[in-house]
Motif scaffolding. Sequence first.
Motif, short mmCIF file in Angstrom:
data_model
loop_
_atom_site.label_atom_id
_atom_site.label_comp_id
_atom_site.label_asym_id
_atom_site.label_seq_id
_atom_site.Cartn_x
_atom_site.Cartn_y
_atom_site.Cartn_z
N THR A 137 3.00 53.36 112.33
CA THR A 137 1.57 53.64 112.33
C THR A 137 0.99 52.90 111.12
OG1 THR A 137 -0.11 55.40 112.22
CG2 THR A 137 1.94 55.85 111.08
N GLU B 31 -1.87 53.86 108.80
CA GLU B 31 -2.86 54.48 107.89
C GLU B 31 -2.84 53.82 106.51
OE1 GLU B 31 -1.17 56.29 110.07
OE2 GLU B 31 -2.68 57.49 111.13
N ARG C 68 9.31 53.48 116.50
CA ARG C 68 9.72 54.80 116.02
C ARG C 68 11.11 55.05 116.56
NH1 ARG C 68 4.05 58.31 116.74
NH2 ARG C 68 2.90 57.00 115.29
N GLU D 53 13.02 57.09 117.78
CA GLU D 53 13.08 58.41 118.42
C GLU D 53 14.55 58.82 118.61
OE1 GLU D 53 10.47 60.24 119.86
OE2 GLU D 53 8.81 58.83 119.53
N SER E 1 9.39 55.64 124.31
CA SER E 1 10.29 54.54 123.96
C SER E 1 10.36 54.43 122.44
CB SER E 1 9.81 53.25 124.60
OG SER E 1 8.43 53.09 124.40
N TYR F 59 -9.06 53.31 112.92
CA TYR F 59 -9.16 54.02 111.65
C TYR F 59 -10.61 54.02 111.20
CZ TYR F 59 -4.18 53.14 111.97
OH TYR F 59 -2.89 53.08 112.42
N GLU G 255 0.92 63.38 126.83
CA GLU G 255 -0.06 63.02 125.79
C GLU G 255 -0.29 61.51 125.82
OE1 GLU G 255 1.32 63.60 121.71
OE2 GLU G 255 0.07 61.87 121.27
N VAL G 256 -1.49 61.10 126.24
CA VAL G 256 -1.78 59.65 126.29
C VAL G 256 -2.62 59.18 125.10
CG1 VAL G 256 -1.47 59.20 128.75
CG2 VAL G 256 -3.64 60.16 127.94
N HIS H 277 -4.26 60.57 120.97
CA HIS H 277 -4.25 61.62 119.94
C HIS H 277 -5.19 61.19 118.82
CE1 HIS H 277 -1.45 64.72 117.73
NE2 HIS H 277 -2.73 64.97 117.58
N PHE I 87 -7.32 62.21 115.07
CA PHE I 87 -7.14 63.02 113.86
C PHE I 87 -8.31 62.79 112.89
CE2 PHE I 87 -3.06 61.53 115.36
CZ PHE I 87 -2.15 62.58 115.17
N GLY J 168 -1.48 55.15 123.52
CA GLY J 168 -0.27 54.37 123.77
C GLY J 168 -0.35 53.64 125.10
N ARG K 178 2.70 53.78 127.26
CA ARG K 178 2.89 55.11 127.84
C ARG K 178 1.86 55.37 128.94
NH1 ARG K 178 3.11 60.49 124.21
NH2 ARG K 178 5.16 59.62 123.75
C1 P5A Z 1 -3.23 57.87 115.43
C2 P5A Z 1 -3.36 56.37 115.39
C3 P5A Z 1 -0.77 58.32 115.43
O1 P5A Z 1 0.21 57.63 115.19
N1 P5A Z 1 -1.91 57.10 113.71
C4 P5A Z 1 -2.62 55.93 114.19
C5 P5A Z 1 -2.03 58.19 114.60
N2 P5A Z 1 -0.80 59.22 116.42
S1 P5A Z 1 0.41 59.56 117.43
O2 P5A Z 1 0.00 60.70 118.19
O3 P5A Z 1 1.64 59.70 116.75
O4 P5A Z 1 0.55 58.33 118.40
C6 P5A Z 1 -0.59 57.86 119.11
C7 P5A Z 1 -0.26 57.60 120.56
O5 P5A Z 1 0.81 56.65 120.67
C8 P5A Z 1 1.58 56.92 121.82
N3 P5A Z 1 3.00 57.12 121.45
C9 P5A Z 1 4.04 56.64 122.16
N4 P5A Z 1 4.11 55.91 123.28
C10 P5A Z 1 5.33 55.59 123.76
N5 P5A Z 1 6.49 55.96 123.16
C11 P5A Z 1 6.48 56.68 122.02
N6 P5A Z 1 7.62 57.02 121.44
C12 P5A Z 1 5.22 57.07 121.47
N7 P5A Z 1 4.83 57.78 120.38
C13 P5A Z 1 3.48 57.81 120.39
C14 P5A Z 1 1.01 58.18 122.46
O6 P5A Z 1 0.10 57.80 123.49
C15 P5A Z 1 0.26 58.81 121.32
O7 P5A Z 1 -0.82 59.62 121.75
#
Ligand code: P5A
Length: 442
Positions: free
Chosen positions: A109, A111, A140, A142, A152, A161, A283-284, A286, A288, A320, A323
């Motif tokens: 990310t 920030e 990430r 995961e 993924s 931002y 969750e598509v 998010h 903050f 994402g 996603r």
């Molecule tokens: C918001 C933007 C953040 O990272 N920082 C910058 C904040 N938010 S989040 O919720 O962690 O991720 C934002 C969106 O990214 C997608 N996402 C993923 N897609 C595919 N695989 C993953 N492992 C994954 N992790 C996060 C999601 O759509 C999420 O809402």
Amino acid sequence: MRLSKYFLPILKENPKDAEIVSHRLMARAGMIKQQSAGIYSWLPLGKRVLDKVNTIIREEQNRSGAIEILMPTIQSAELWQESGRYDDYGQEMLRIEDRHERPMLYGPTNEEMVTDIFRSYVRSYKSLPLNLYHIQTKFRDERRPRFGTMRSREFLMKDAYSFDIDKEGAVHAYNRMFTAYLRTFDRMGLKAIPMRADTGPIGGDLSHEFIILADTGESEVFCHKDYLDFPIPADVTDFDDKAGLQAIVDKWTSRYAATSEMHDEAAWDAVAEGEKLSARGIEVGHIFYFGTKYSEPMKGMVMGPDGREHPVHMGSYGIGPTRVVAAIVEASHDENGIIWPKGVAPFDAGLINMKPGDAACDAACEKLETALEAAGLEVLYDDTDERAGAKFATADLIGLPVQVIAGPRAVAEGNVEIKIRATGERETLAIDDAINRLTQAR
Ligand code: P5A
């Protein structure tokens, strides 16, 4: 595009590790190829859908006033040491050392990096509000990457931002993104419901996840049925109208909606039994608001109207796209394959020549291809000599909204058949009428 010259590697078998329907269908339709755990290549058909999704995201981000940039994927650990997140982020962060033994990382990310850009150039509240976004690959690590591109390790994120002088400005920035997200997901044919959400490692106390209801979703969610029919803000929405946007957000937060981490049993009990929707969700997006969490330690300061320096108020907003493509397939398919909503379909129409080599069929298809493409439609023309059954199966699997079928018997009478993928409805039309129908439906 002629299928004989395209690269569409259709699979007959489901990949063994594909647990959910979107992963199975995306692999079988030749959209993605796994390269290692949680890391995928996007093949031509998939890349087209991803590009459409990104275009919608860009258009709606730009409409809301956000400005596109591009930050790198590799970041210096120093920035993260400044914010204090370098040690907090744990094993999800892929840490790398360069040849000078400097600690680097693959960004999960941005920030920290965007705060660094901000503090390098912006000095005064007069330069605010500002919202910078990019669409960039993230990593990430995961623990359990699964479900194809749904969860993924390497994935695409649109991350925006916002920077404002105070909380009031930041809440307006939050409302802008909230509204832009409602429009974005609607244009992709998705019903996304904003739900109160936990903030995890990003931080802050105001946060919503945008959730698609789907049986295979990873989170358990609870919401009021009314959300399914709430109106989507129009394209003429004025994003500078503070009260207008607040009214949209108030409406879209007026009923109960929460993810399991934020679930409040007492408030849920107050919702009438027939109005409860307790389901699974994907969750598509998010969003903050986290105030000065990064600007304070990283000295992202601006001069206020009072002549004093203030740490800037920030929010971050993620979608994402990789996603989202999987979520669309989860939400829109049948037993024969994918059913693309119009806005994100890789091609507008499939044209199927039932007897390539037959002069009349070839001429009819070429006429259709030329006329449809001249009208701006993207056409995938199946000119291969596969047997009819296989052609129909491929057409249904890849899920283009409309199929135009040219068989020798119909063509001899000057006709073709049109099939609507979503409903299975078929209709025989004169070739010119078919062209008119498809170009007018655009
Ligand atoms: C918001 C933007 C953040 O990272 N920082 C910058 C904040 N938010 S989040 O919720 O962690 O991720 C934002 C969106 O990214 C997608 N996402 C993923 N897609 C595919 N695989 C993953 N492992 C994954 N992790 C996060 C999601 O759509 C999420 O809402």
